[in-house]
Design a protein around this motif. Structure first.
Motif, short mmCIF file in Angstrom:
data_model
loop_
_atom_site.label_atom_id
_atom_site.label_comp_id
_atom_site.label_asym_id
_atom_site.label_seq_id
_atom_site.Cartn_x
_atom_site.Cartn_y
_atom_site.Cartn_z
N PHE A 157 33.57 45.66 54.64
CA PHE A 157 32.78 45.25 53.50
C PHE A 157 31.47 46.01 53.38
O PHE A 157 30.92 46.15 52.30
CB PHE A 157 32.52 43.75 53.58
CG PHE A 157 31.93 43.15 52.35
CD1 PHE A 157 30.72 42.46 52.40
CD2 PHE A 157 32.56 43.28 51.12
CE1 PHE A 157 30.17 41.91 51.28
CE2 PHE A 157 32.01 42.73 49.98
CZ PHE A 157 30.81 42.04 50.06
N VAL B 89 39.28 43.61 46.86
CA VAL B 89 38.63 42.66 47.76
C VAL B 89 38.73 41.27 47.17
O VAL B 89 38.47 41.07 45.99
CB VAL B 89 37.15 43.04 47.96
CG1 VAL B 89 36.47 42.06 48.89
CG2 VAL B 89 37.02 44.46 48.49
N HIS C 267 34.07 49.39 45.15
CA HIS C 267 34.50 50.34 46.18
C HIS C 267 33.75 51.66 45.96
O HIS C 267 33.69 52.15 44.83
CB HIS C 267 36.00 50.56 46.10
CG HIS C 267 36.55 51.28 47.29
ND1 HIS C 267 36.45 52.66 47.43
CD2 HIS C 267 37.18 50.83 48.40
CE1 HIS C 267 36.99 53.01 48.58
NE2 HIS C 267 37.46 51.92 49.18
N GLU D 223 37.44 41.68 52.81
CA GLU D 223 37.52 43.06 53.31
C GLU D 223 36.75 43.21 54.62
O GLU D 223 35.56 42.88 54.69
CB GLU D 223 36.96 44.02 52.26
CG GLU D 223 36.89 45.46 52.69
CD GLU D 223 38.27 46.03 53.05
OE1 GLU D 223 39.17 45.98 52.21
OE2 GLU D 223 38.41 46.52 54.18
N ASN E 202 30.67 39.48 56.45
CA ASN E 202 31.31 39.86 55.17
C ASN E 202 30.86 38.93 54.04
O ASN E 202 31.68 38.47 53.24
CB ASN E 202 32.83 39.83 55.29
CG ASN E 202 33.37 40.87 56.23
OD1 ASN E 202 32.71 41.88 56.50
ND2 ASN E 202 34.55 40.65 56.76
N TYR F 89 30.82 48.68 50.63
CA TYR F 89 30.83 48.31 49.22
C TYR F 89 29.43 48.05 48.70
O TYR F 89 28.58 47.51 49.42
CB TYR F 89 31.65 47.03 49.00
CG TYR F 89 33.15 47.21 49.11
CD1 TYR F 89 33.76 47.38 50.33
CD2 TYR F 89 33.95 47.21 47.96
CE1 TYR F 89 35.13 47.55 50.44
CE2 TYR F 89 35.32 47.37 48.05
CZ TYR F 89 35.90 47.53 49.29
OH TYR F 89 37.26 47.69 49.38
#
Length: 117
Positions: free
Chosen positions: A29, A2, A99, A26, A76, A32
């Motif tokens: 998002f 990212v 991640h 990303e 995001n 995450y």
């Protein structure tokens, strides 16, 4: 990986406030876990605040009650609202995203926060 871009740092007087932002590249998002870390001159990088993808939040003892982490998945973006700033909060602040499956850590380039009169 990212791409993360921080903004909002600067010079502020003791007792003042700043809001840091971290924009992510990303589109997914929301899955995450995210966080803010900082590195003060001559010191190691330390955790400031983290937020899991389900909203579980953790703060360093030194910032509890003064800093607030939040996220807007539609944009995001991750935020760090910093109030009642102290000279010891002076550092480069880094945004982090992890991640959920690979545990891969992505980092932003950092933004300088200086608390001084």
């Amino acid at each position: 990986q990212v791409q993360l871009v921080e903004s909002g740092g600067g010079l502020v007087q003791p007792g003042g406030s700043l809001r840091l932002s971290c924009a992510a590249s990303e589109k997914v998002f929301s899955i995450y876990s995210v966080g803010w870390y900082r590195r003060a001159p001559g010191k190691q990088r330390e955790l400031v605040a983290t937020m899991s993808h389900v909203g579980i939040i953790n703060y360093a003892d030194s910032v509890k009650g003064r800093f607030t982490i939040s996220r807007d998945n539609a944009k995001n973006t991750v935020y760090l609202q910093m109030n009642s700033l102290k000279p010891e909060d002076t550092a480069v602040y880094y945004c982090n995203a992890v991640h959920p499956l690979t545990n891969f850590h992505s980092w932003g380039q950092g933004t300088q926060v200086t608390v001084s009169s």
